[in-house]
Design a protein around this motif. Structure first.
Motif, PDB file in Angstrom:
ATOM      1  N   ALA A 183      -5.863   9.122  -0.822  1.00 39.60           N
ATOM      2  CA  ALA A 183      -4.862  10.013  -1.419  1.00 39.60           C
ATOM      3  C   ALA A 183      -4.408   9.494  -2.781  1.00 39.60           C
ATOM      4  CB  ALA A 183      -3.659  10.164  -0.484  1.00 39.60           C
ATOM      5  N   GLY A 184      -4.191   8.182  -2.894  1.00 36.16           N
ATOM      6  CA  GLY A 184      -3.762   7.601  -4.164  1.00 36.16           C
ATOM      7  C   GLY A 184      -4.825   7.730  -5.244  1.00 36.16           C
ATOM      8  N   VAL A 185      -6.066   7.383  -4.905  1.00 35.14           N
ATOM      9  CA  VAL A 185      -7.161   7.464  -5.871  1.00 35.14           C
ATOM     10  C   VAL A 185      -7.424   8.910  -6.274  1.00 35.14           C
ATOM     11  CG1 VAL A 185      -9.653   7.094  -6.156  1.00 35.14           C
ATOM     12  CG2 VAL A 185      -8.227   5.276  -5.220  1.00 35.14           C
ATOM     13  N   ASP A 186      -7.313   9.836  -5.342  1.00 32.48           N
ATOM     14  CA  ASP A 186      -7.488  11.257  -5.655  1.00 32.48           C
ATOM     15  C   ASP A 186      -6.508  11.690  -6.749  1.00 32.48           C
ATOM     16  OD1 ASP A 186      -8.541  13.997  -5.055  1.00 32.48           O
ATOM     17  OD2 ASP A 186      -6.441  14.317  -4.462  1.00 32.48           O
ATOM     18  N   ARG A 187      -5.258  11.314  -6.607  1.00 36.17           N
ATOM     19  CA  ARG A 187      -4.241  11.673  -7.609  1.00 36.17           C
ATOM     20  C   ARG A 187      -4.450  10.905  -8.918  1.00 36.17           C
ATOM     21  NH1 ARG A 187      -2.566  12.689  -2.790  1.00 36.17           N
ATOM     22  NH2 ARG A 187      -0.924  14.181  -2.298  1.00 36.17           N
ATOM     23  N   PRO A 247     -12.176   1.961  -8.218  1.00 40.72           N
ATOM     24  CA  PRO A 247     -11.379   2.863  -7.371  1.00 40.72           C
ATOM     25  C   PRO A 247     -12.080   3.274  -6.071  1.00 40.72           C
ATOM     26  CG  PRO A 247     -11.178   3.515  -9.658  1.00 40.72           C
ATOM     27  CD  PRO A 247     -12.212   2.408  -9.604  1.00 40.72           C
ATOM     28  N   SER A 248     -13.401   3.349  -6.087  1.00 41.97           N
ATOM     29  CA  SER A 248     -14.115   3.716  -4.858  1.00 41.97           C
ATOM     30  C   SER A 248     -13.999   2.641  -3.785  1.00 41.97           C
ATOM     31  CB  SER A 248     -15.592   3.989  -5.155  1.00 41.97           C
ATOM     32  OG  SER A 248     -16.232   2.800  -5.611  1.00 41.97           O
ATOM     33  N   GLY A 249     -13.570   1.440  -4.162  1.00 45.41           N
ATOM     34  CA  GLY A 249     -13.424   0.355  -3.205  1.00 45.41           C
ATOM     35  C   GLY A 249     -11.998   0.080  -2.792  1.00 45.41           C
ATOM     36  N   PHE A 250     -11.051   0.931  -3.206  1.00 49.80           N
ATOM     37  CA  PHE A 250      -9.648   0.693  -2.853  1.00 49.80           C
ATOM     38  C   PHE A 250      -9.420   0.744  -1.346  1.00 49.80           C
ATOM     39  CE2 PHE A 250      -6.947   1.504  -6.897  1.00 49.80           C
ATOM     40  CZ  PHE A 250      -7.721   0.580  -7.589  1.00 49.80           C
ATOM     41  N   ASP A 251     -10.285   1.449  -0.614  1.00 51.33           N
ATOM     42  CA  ASP A 251     -10.115   1.491   0.842  1.00 51.33           C
ATOM     43  C   ASP A 251     -10.459   0.144   1.482  1.00 51.33           C
ATOM     44  OD1 ASP A 251     -12.855   1.660   0.471  1.00 51.33           O
ATOM     45  OD2 ASP A 251     -13.134   3.315   1.881  1.00 51.33           O
ATOM     46  N   SER A 252     -10.997  -0.789   0.699  1.00 47.44           N
ATOM     47  CA  SER A 252     -11.245  -2.130   1.229  1.00 47.44           C
ATOM     48  C   SER A 252     -10.027  -3.042   1.054  1.00 47.44           C
ATOM     49  CB  SER A 252     -12.465  -2.762   0.535  1.00 47.44           C
ATOM     50  OG  SER A 252     -12.181  -3.045  -0.824  1.00 47.44           O
ATOM     51  N   MET A 274      -6.678  -1.579   1.098  1.00 51.30           N
ATOM     52  CA  MET A 274      -5.519  -0.927   1.714  1.00 51.30           C
ATOM     53  C   MET A 274      -6.020   0.128   2.694  1.00 51.30           C
ATOM     54  SD  MET A 274      -4.112   1.485  -1.413  1.00 51.30           S
ATOM     55  CE  MET A 274      -4.048   0.126  -2.551  1.00 51.30           C
ATOM     56  N   PRO A 275      -5.156   0.656   3.552  1.00 49.68           N
ATOM     57  CA  PRO A 275      -5.597   1.660   4.517  1.00 49.68           C
ATOM     58  C   PRO A 275      -6.283   2.846   3.827  1.00 49.68           C
ATOM     59  CG  PRO A 275      -3.388   0.929   5.060  1.00 49.68           C
ATOM     60  CD  PRO A 275      -3.737   0.327   3.719  1.00 49.68           C
ATOM     61  N   LYS A 276      -7.348   3.306   4.438  1.00 47.05           N
ATOM     62  CA  LYS A 276      -8.197   4.343   3.842  1.00 47.05           C
ATOM     63  C   LYS A 276      -7.418   5.607   3.474  1.00 47.05           C
ATOM     64  CE  LYS A 276     -12.511   6.765   4.429  1.00 47.05           C
ATOM     65  NZ  LYS A 276     -13.751   6.133   4.065  1.00 47.05           N
ATOM     66  N   THR A 277      -6.490   6.031   4.313  1.00 42.34           N
ATOM     67  CA  THR A 277      -5.765   7.273   4.018  1.00 42.34           C
ATOM     68  C   THR A 277      -4.912   7.132   2.759  1.00 42.34           C
ATOM     69  OG1 THR A 277      -4.023   6.583   5.555  1.00 42.34           O
ATOM     70  CG2 THR A 277      -5.678   8.121   6.393  1.00 42.34           C
ATOM     71  N   ALA A 322       0.838  -1.198   0.000  1.00 50.48           N
ATOM     72  CA  ALA A 322       0.000   0.000   0.000  1.00 50.48           C
ATOM     73  C   ALA A 322       0.876   1.252   0.000  1.00 50.48           C
ATOM     74  CB  ALA A 322      -0.932  -0.001   1.215  1.00 50.48           C
ATOM     75  N   GLU A 323       1.949   1.223   0.774  1.00 50.97           N
ATOM     76  CA  GLU A 323       2.874   2.354   0.798  1.00 50.97           C
ATOM     77  C   GLU A 323       3.549   2.530  -0.555  1.00 50.97           C
ATOM     78  OE1 GLU A 323       7.006   3.858   2.898  1.00 50.97           O
ATOM     79  OE2 GLU A 323       5.899   2.215   3.848  1.00 50.97           O
ATOM     80  N   ALA A 324       3.974   1.426  -1.167  1.00 50.37           N
ATOM     81  CA  ALA A 324       4.604   1.497  -2.488  1.00 50.37           C
ATOM     82  C   ALA A 324       3.632   2.066  -3.507  1.00 50.37           C
ATOM     83  CB  ALA A 324       5.080   0.114  -2.927  1.00 50.37           C
ATOM     84  N   PHE A 325       2.383   1.595  -3.474  1.00 51.30           N
ATOM     85  CA  PHE A 325       1.343   2.091  -4.374  1.00 51.30           C
ATOM     86  C   PHE A 325       1.227   3.612  -4.243  1.00 51.30           C
ATOM     87  CE2 PHE A 325      -3.178   3.317  -4.770  1.00 51.30           C
ATOM     88  CZ  PHE A 325      -3.392   3.003  -6.100  1.00 51.30           C
ATOM     89  N   TYR A 326       1.063   4.087  -3.009  1.00 54.55           N
ATOM     90  CA  TYR A 326       0.899   5.527  -2.808  1.00 54.55           C
ATOM     91  C   TYR A 326       2.147   6.304  -3.232  1.00 54.55           C
ATOM     92  CZ  TYR A 326       0.612  10.119  -0.991  1.00 54.55           C
ATOM     93  OH  TYR A 326       0.647  11.486  -0.912  1.00 54.55           O
ATOM     94  N   ARG A 327       3.315   5.849  -2.832  1.00 59.69           N
ATOM     95  CA  ARG A 327       4.547   6.582  -3.163  1.00 59.69           C
ATOM     96  C   ARG A 327       4.761   6.685  -4.670  1.00 59.69           C
ATOM     97  NH1 ARG A 327       9.128   7.094   0.542  1.00 59.69           N
ATOM     98  NH2 ARG A 327       8.423   6.716   2.652  1.00 59.69           N
ATOM     99  N   ILE A 328       4.463   5.605  -5.390  1.00 64.58           N
ATOM    100  CA  ILE A 328       4.616   5.635  -6.850  1.00 64.58           C
ATOM    101  C   ILE A 328       3.596   6.579  -7.470  1.00 64.58           C
ATOM    102  CG2 ILE A 328       4.381   4.242  -8.959  1.00 64.58           C
ATOM    103  CD1 ILE A 328       5.584   1.911  -7.219  1.00 64.58           C
ATOM    104  N   ILE A 329       2.351   6.488  -7.031  1.00 66.09           N
ATOM    105  CA  ILE A 329       1.306   7.376  -7.558  1.00 66.09           C
ATOM    106  C   ILE A 329       1.665   8.826  -7.274  1.00 66.09           C
ATOM    107  CG2 ILE A 329      -1.143   8.026  -7.393  1.00 66.09           C
ATOM    108  CD1 ILE A 329      -0.498   5.209  -8.713  1.00 66.09           C
ATOM    109  N   ASP A 330       2.101   9.110  -6.052  1.00 66.16           N
ATOM    110  CA  ASP A 330       2.456  10.473  -5.670  1.00 66.16           C
ATOM    111  C   ASP A 330       3.637  10.997  -6.491  1.00 66.16           C
ATOM    112  OD1 ASP A 330       2.118  12.812  -3.915  1.00 66.16           O
ATOM    113  OD2 ASP A 330       4.070  12.213  -3.097  1.00 66.16           O
ATOM    114  N   CYS A 331       4.650  10.176  -6.666  1.00 66.72           N
ATOM    115  CA  CYS A 331       5.832  10.573  -7.432  1.00 66.72           C
ATOM    116  C   CYS A 331       5.487  10.822  -8.899  1.00 66.72           C
ATOM    117  CB  CYS A 331       6.901   9.489  -7.319  1.00 66.72           C
ATOM    118  SG  CYS A 331       8.391   9.813  -8.273  1.00 66.72           S
TER     119      CYS A 331
END
Length: 141
Positions: free
Chosen positions: A106-110, A92-97, A99-102, A68-77
């Motif tokens: 943040a990842g789906v928003d980007r 995408p609306s179900g990604f919080d199921s 991985m952690p909601k935060t 989940a951290e790798a997913f977010y860091r790559i998306i953010d970068c």
């Protein structure tokens, strides 16, 4: 999206630039190793050096915290700098199921900010072929 009904085919037709492995496991494994040797920033930069980043089948297997951290860091970068092709059986609306909601929010928003979302439906191509007798070789004992 139903399993194997064309999302990966669409992604592969666009380009295949997955770094070291399929899905979130490749980048996650890279990030886990980088955490050990202190090279997280360098590893994320290396992944994001690709013009197109393909993340295939996210959510098929359980997502561990490091993934989940790798997913977010790559998306953010990559946000507003690189193209990302992501395939998933989870909307995408179900990604919080998966991985952690935060991190999911943040990842789906980007991801969705400048996205072209392609939703597929229907039965799996493989299942249709098997039901029609194609691709199935009887075992002779």
């Amino acid at each position: 999206m139903p399993p194997q009904n064309g999302e990966a085919v669409c992604a592969a037709a666009g380009w295949r630039a997955e770094p070291d492995g399929a899905g979130a496991a490749g980048p996650a494994d890279q990030l886990a190793k980088a955490k050990v040797d202190g090279a997280v920033t360098r590893t994320i930069a290396k992944i994001c050096a690709n013009h197109i980043i393909v993340i295939d089948d996210i959510g098929v297997l359980p997502v561990e915290p490091i993934q989940a951290e790798a997913f977010y860091r790559i998306i953010d970068c990559a946000y507003e700098r690189r193209s990302i092709i992501l395939t998933s059986n989870t909307h995408p609306s179900g990604f919080d199921s998966i991985m952690p909601k935060t991190l999911a929010s943040a990842g789906v928003d980007r991801l969705l900010h400048h996205a072209h979302l392609i939703l597929t439906s229907g039965e799996s191509f493989r299942l249709i072929e098997a039901k029609n007798g194609g691709g199935v070789t009887p075992l002779v004992g």
